[in-house]
Design an enzyme around this catalytic site. Structure first.
Site, short mmCIF file in Angstrom:
data_model
loop_
_atom_site.label_atom_id
_atom_site.label_comp_id
_atom_site.label_asym_id
_atom_site.label_seq_id
_atom_site.Cartn_x
_atom_site.Cartn_y
_atom_site.Cartn_z
N TYR A 52 0.73 -1.22 0.18
CA TYR A 52 -0.62 0.13 0.33
C TYR A 52 0.79 0.85 0.37
CZ TYR A 52 -3.04 3.25 1.99
OH TYR A 52 -3.84 4.56 2.43
N SER A 85 6.38 3.11 13.26
CA SER A 85 5.26 3.74 13.91
C SER A 85 4.86 4.50 15.01
CB SER A 85 3.68 2.19 13.91
OG SER A 85 3.04 2.59 13.82
N TYR A 138 3.74 -6.89 17.00
CA TYR A 138 3.97 -6.00 16.17
C TYR A 138 4.72 -4.55 16.62
CZ TYR A 138 3.23 -2.54 13.10
OH TYR A 138 3.12 -0.96 12.68
N LYS A 165 8.11 -3.19 15.64
CA LYS A 165 8.94 -1.59 15.26
C LYS A 165 9.84 -1.41 16.74
CE LYS A 165 6.93 -1.68 11.59
NZ LYS A 165 7.22 -1.91 10.13
N1 UFG Z 1 -11.33 0.51 13.73
C1 UFG Z 1 -12.87 0.95 14.36
N2 UFG Z 1 -13.70 -0.53 13.17
C2 UFG Z 1 -13.21 -0.87 12.67
C3 UFG Z 1 -11.18 -1.21 12.73
C4 UFG Z 1 -10.90 -0.35 12.96
O1 UFG Z 1 -14.01 1.33 14.61
O2 UFG Z 1 -13.32 -1.81 11.92
C5 UFG Z 1 -10.96 1.91 14.85
C6 UFG Z 1 -10.05 1.06 15.85
O3 UFG Z 1 -11.05 0.86 17.35
C7 UFG Z 1 -9.13 2.51 16.17
C8 UFG Z 1 -8.95 3.48 14.82
O4 UFG Z 1 -10.33 2.79 14.28
O5 UFG Z 1 -10.08 3.52 17.20
C9 UFG Z 1 -8.06 2.96 13.46
O6 UFG Z 1 -8.55 1.73 13.36
P1 UFG Z 1 -7.26 0.97 12.63
O7 UFG Z 1 -7.09 -0.57 12.62
O8 UFG Z 1 -6.99 1.53 11.57
O9 UFG Z 1 -5.51 1.29 12.90
P2 UFG Z 1 -5.22 1.18 14.69
O10 UFG Z 1 -5.57 2.97 15.01
O11 UFG Z 1 -5.20 0.63 15.47
O12 UFG Z 1 -3.73 1.70 13.73
C10 UFG Z 1 -3.14 1.12 12.97
C11 UFG Z 1 -1.75 0.64 12.20
C12 UFG Z 1 -1.06 -0.20 13.14
C13 UFG Z 1 0.07 1.20 13.82
C14 UFG Z 1 -1.06 2.20 14.86
C15 UFG Z 1 -0.53 2.95 15.40
O13 UFG Z 1 -2.61 -0.08 11.49
O14 UFG Z 1 0.27 -0.95 11.89
O15 UFG Z 1 -1.98 2.32 13.61
O16 UFG Z 1 -1.11 3.60 16.81
F1 UFG Z 1 1.11 -0.28 14.70
#
Ligand code: UFG
Length: 339
Positions: A11, A125, A150, A154
């Protein structure tokens, strides 16, 4: 100027390849297609008119990696994206994560020393900050114990780079990404994980296009204005441009330290519900979502202090949340057209 981009069909990798080509760099991609498709190579060529050199092998495979570097001359710098990145999966399969994410980095750095390739841009990250004590979070904030294997890869990777640079001629810039979203303006490349998406934006677009039935919003009892968790979403093209600047900084030796670390975010935090609202506005579609329990391991809120990146790199994220959600949606529509 030859730049090796590992994970260059992924990506963020693919968007960075396109920006590197636009800036006049010759790109070599290594990608084992573990979470992407070979068709991305054609899309890159469609966008830039240039088909990058491409090798398919596993960088954690020591022999394959050494053979590649023995046979590939004149690499000026490496942007190392190739890594596993699913938080939940890493909890289930820690060895797989350590083997891949750490093994590949060690193999690459050994070869950098062996072949005098001085410059490494590393994909780190904001996960290294955990839940920061102060927001917006600066690069000086202490790293918190990782919440997942994971996240630990990092932190360990940053340490390996720091230690190696101390005793060698290598230089590195680690870029701590906040939450990359969005897609290229051509809608030819974007985020297309294999299987069910873990991340918010692809789950939103796939729900809107009917591939997923419903989006689960993880938690509405956080200490935030609307109760849902806050992140610093950044457009992938803004992120890609920062990589080109980082590579140039190392090649032209304008950096201040042998190991530099920059936050890459916009400096603005948005809640899950705000992202959904933006998506509904730009797509003119109602999203089917429901509030469920918090997801284990999620932090409440994080957004970046971007002053250091803005000042030192002369870079600033330019795209708004609406541009992020709209480009993600346009990419999904393009995918749907072809299915
Ligand atoms: N979320 C939902 N529903 C979903 C997916 C996500 O409500 O189906 C929420 C999560 O709870 C979070 C926000 O959307 O509050 C963002 O979630 P993501 O999974 O998109 O991203 P994250 O912040 O969990 O994780 C990302 C990257 C990781 C990295 C991290 C660092 O995917 O690789 O940021 O904070 F490590």
């Amino acid at each position: 100027m030859k730049i090796l981009v590992t994970g260059g069909l992924g990506y963020i990798g693919a968007h960075t390849v396109v920006e590197l080509q636009a800036a006049g760099y010759e790109v070599i991609i290594v990608d084992n297609l573990s979470n992407t498709r070979i068709a991305v190579l054609d899309k890159i060529e469609q966008i830039s008119g240039i088909r990058p050199q491409y090798s398919n092998f596993d960088l954690a495979d020591r022999n394959a990696c050494f053979d590649f570097f023995k046979n590939t001359k004149n690499i000026e710098g490496i942007i190392h994206f190739a890594a596993y990145k699913a938080v939940g999966e890493s909890v289930q399969k820690p060895i797989m994560y350590y083997h891949n994410n750490i093994g590949s980095l060690i193999n690459i750095m050994e070869n950098m020393e062996l072949h005098n390739i001085p410059n490494l841009v590393f994909s780190s990250s904001c996960t290294v900050y955990g839940q920061p004590d102060e927001l917006p979070v600066t690069e000086q904030a202490p790293r918190k114990p990782a919440m997942s294997p994971y996240g630990n890869t990092k932190q360990i990777a940053e340490d390996i780079i720091r230690d190696t640079i101390y005793s060698s001629k290598l230089k590195s810039i680690a870029l701590r990404y906040f939450n990359p979203v969005g897609a290229h303006e051509t809608a030819l490349i974007g985020e297309l994980p294999l299987g069910v998406p873990n991340n918010l934006m692809p789950f939103i677009t796939q729900t809107a296009s009917g591939i997923r039935q419903q989006l689960s919003v993880f938690g509405e009892d956080y200490n935030t204005p609307d109760g849902t968790a806050i992140r610093d979403y950044i457009h992938v093209v803004d992120l890609a441009k920062a990589h080109v600047i980082a590579v140039k900084r190392m090649i032209e030796k304008t950096g201040k330290l042998d190991f530099e670390i920059f936050n890459l975010g916009t400096g603005n935090g948005f809640s899950v519900l705000e992202v959904i609202k933006s998506f509904e506005k730009v797509s003119e579609k109602k999203l089917n979502y429901k509030i469920v329990d918090r997801r284990e391991g999620d932090i409440e809120k994080v957004w970046a202090n971007t002053d250091f990146a803005n000042m030192e790199l002369g870079w600033k994220a330019e795209k708004s949340l609406d541009e992020m959600t709209l480009s993600s949606w346009n990419y999904q529509l393009e995918l749907d057209k072809n299915n």
